[in-house]
Design a protein around this motif. Sequence first.
Motif, PDB file in Angstrom:
ATOM      1  N   VAL A 116      20.732  -3.039  -8.517  1.00  0.00           N
ATOM      2  CA  VAL A 116      21.283  -2.569  -9.787  1.00  0.00           C
ATOM      3  C   VAL A 116      21.185  -1.055  -9.913  1.00  0.00           C
ATOM      4  O   VAL A 116      22.113  -0.398 -10.413  1.00  0.00           O
ATOM      5  N   ASP A 117      20.089  -0.471  -9.450  1.00  0.00           N
ATOM      6  CA  ASP A 117      19.956   0.980  -9.586  1.00  0.00           C
ATOM      7  C   ASP A 117      21.007   1.716  -8.763  1.00  0.00           C
ATOM      8  O   ASP A 117      21.500   2.781  -9.167  1.00  0.00           O
ATOM      9  N   GLN A 118      21.399   1.140  -7.626  1.00  0.00           N
ATOM     10  CA  GLN A 118      22.458   1.740  -6.813  1.00  0.00           C
ATOM     11  C   GLN A 118      23.808   1.638  -7.528  1.00  0.00           C
ATOM     12  O   GLN A 118      24.597   2.582  -7.520  1.00  0.00           O
ATOM     13  N   LEU A 119      24.077   0.497  -8.135  1.00  0.00           N
ATOM     14  CA  LEU A 119      25.327   0.332  -8.867  1.00  0.00           C
ATOM     15  C   LEU A 119      25.392   1.290 -10.053  1.00  0.00           C
ATOM     16  O   LEU A 119      26.443   1.894 -10.323  1.00  0.00           O
ATOM     17  N   GLN A 120      24.293   1.446 -10.747  1.00  0.00           N
ATOM     18  CA  GLN A 120      24.287   2.348 -11.893  1.00  0.00           C
ATOM     19  C   GLN A 120      24.443   3.799 -11.468  1.00  0.00           C
ATOM     20  O   GLN A 120      25.088   4.602 -12.162  1.00  0.00           O
ATOM     21  N   ALA A 121      23.902   4.145 -10.302  1.00  0.00           N
ATOM     22  CA  ALA A 121      24.122   5.498  -9.770  1.00  0.00           C
ATOM     23  C   ALA A 121      25.586   5.698  -9.405  1.00  0.00           C
ATOM     24  O   ALA A 121      26.149   6.784  -9.622  1.00  0.00           O
ATOM     25  N   ALA A 122      26.222   4.649  -8.878  1.00  0.00           N
ATOM     26  CA  ALA A 122      27.643   4.735  -8.543  1.00  0.00           C
ATOM     27  C   ALA A 122      28.490   4.907  -9.799  1.00  0.00           C
ATOM     28  O   ALA A 122      29.466   5.666  -9.807  1.00  0.00           O
ATOM     29  N   ILE A 123      28.116   4.208 -10.861  1.00  0.00           N
ATOM     30  CA  ILE A 123      28.832   4.349 -12.125  1.00  0.00           C
ATOM     31  C   ILE A 123      28.727   5.783 -12.627  1.00  0.00           C
ATOM     32  O   ILE A 123      29.724   6.399 -13.028  1.00  0.00           O
ATOM     33  N   ALA A 124      27.535   6.336 -12.582  1.00  0.00           N
ATOM     34  CA  ALA A 124      27.337   7.717 -13.021  1.00  0.00           C
ATOM     35  C   ALA A 124      28.135   8.703 -12.169  1.00  0.00           C
ATOM     36  O   ALA A 124      28.520   9.774 -12.645  1.00  0.00           O
ATOM     37  N   ALA A 125      28.404   8.319 -10.914  1.00  0.00           N
ATOM     38  CA  ALA A 125      29.112   9.206  -9.989  1.00  0.00           C
ATOM     39  C   ALA A 125      30.631   9.055 -10.062  1.00  0.00           C
ATOM     40  O   ALA A 125      31.346   9.839  -9.434  1.00  0.00           O
ATOM     41  N   GLY A 126      31.142   8.050 -10.807  1.00  0.00           N
ATOM     42  CA  GLY A 126      32.590   7.946 -10.959  1.00  0.00           C
ATOM     43  C   GLY A 126      33.207   6.597 -10.707  1.00  0.00           C
ATOM     44  O   GLY A 126      34.435   6.460 -10.739  1.00  0.00           O
ATOM     45  N   VAL A 127      32.400   5.561 -10.458  1.00  0.00           N
ATOM     46  CA  VAL A 127      32.926   4.210 -10.251  1.00  0.00           C
ATOM     47  C   VAL A 127      32.963   3.494 -11.602  1.00  0.00           C
ATOM     48  O   VAL A 127      31.938   3.358 -12.266  1.00  0.00           O
ATOM     49  N   HIS A 128      34.145   3.017 -12.004  1.00  0.00           N
ATOM     50  CA  HIS A 128      34.264   2.382 -13.322  1.00  0.00           C
ATOM     51  C   HIS A 128      34.901   0.996 -13.266  1.00  0.00           C
ATOM     52  O   HIS A 128      35.232   0.424 -14.301  1.00  0.00           O
TER      53      HIS A 128
END
Length: 292
Positions: free
Chosen positions: A212-224
Amino acid sequence: MSTVDPRAIVAAAREGGYAVGGFNMHNPETTQALIRAAELAEAPVFLQIGRAIVPHLGLAEAYRMVRHELDRSGTRVPIHLDHGTYEEVFEAIRLGFDSIMFDGSHLDFEENIAATRHVVTVAHSFGIPVEAELGSIPDAAESIDWSQHYTKVEEAERFVAETGVDFLAISAGVMHGVTGAEPQPLDIERVRQIRDATDVPLVLHGASGVPVDQLQAAIAAGVHKLNADTDLRHAFRRGIEATWATGDRQFEDAMAEGRRLMIDATVEKMREYGSAGRASALSAAEPVLVAS
């Protein structure tokens, strides 16, 4: 048939700093599970018709199944073609899909640009947004040469500029399926660079099994938009196996328990992605009319 504009759904996720889930269904019960999860979590979602169900039912029959379940529920969410071939894209437009993903990642880069550009031109003339893929998503394996799969930043910049795609699916350390091995950390810096170079919402396929922490980092980086199937399919399977483990039971009992566990698993995904509770903000959005 009208629905909430898929572009508005992803734009709201981008503005709100979360990701909307793209989940695949495989039969009426899994379709019902995804719709019910969206209702319980009050979350936007993309209902995806993908590579497993198309050979089984056919694209038209799969679409009618999902459309029927949505109409019964009164829920307004997009029906999305996942990993569509060139031919399937145009069939999906005729059928009335709300959103499409054309997967030309197997093509030569120049061929992918040309084919995707044409798909975008046709789809946009019907008001339908297009997701495309650059780089490749490997199937689950214990050992993967990631250098052969990662999306290149400079190619992504040119691809988006020359095709006009609405969303870009990228490869940054995800796979289709899960393994027992320690998951590959996502290349978050690559995600950021692609976001800055393209300025379009990014998509990650193969989100099952990613911490989950990796997914949330991806969201913060531009994945929506995050696509996940394996985790939800496994939840459904657990319900079936647990029911039959108790002795001879009706098939419908097993399917009902699978549906229940898949609902729970999907709601949990929506919470992890940050999309739970966000549907109300989209309910007043203007619908987009698409072919029916």
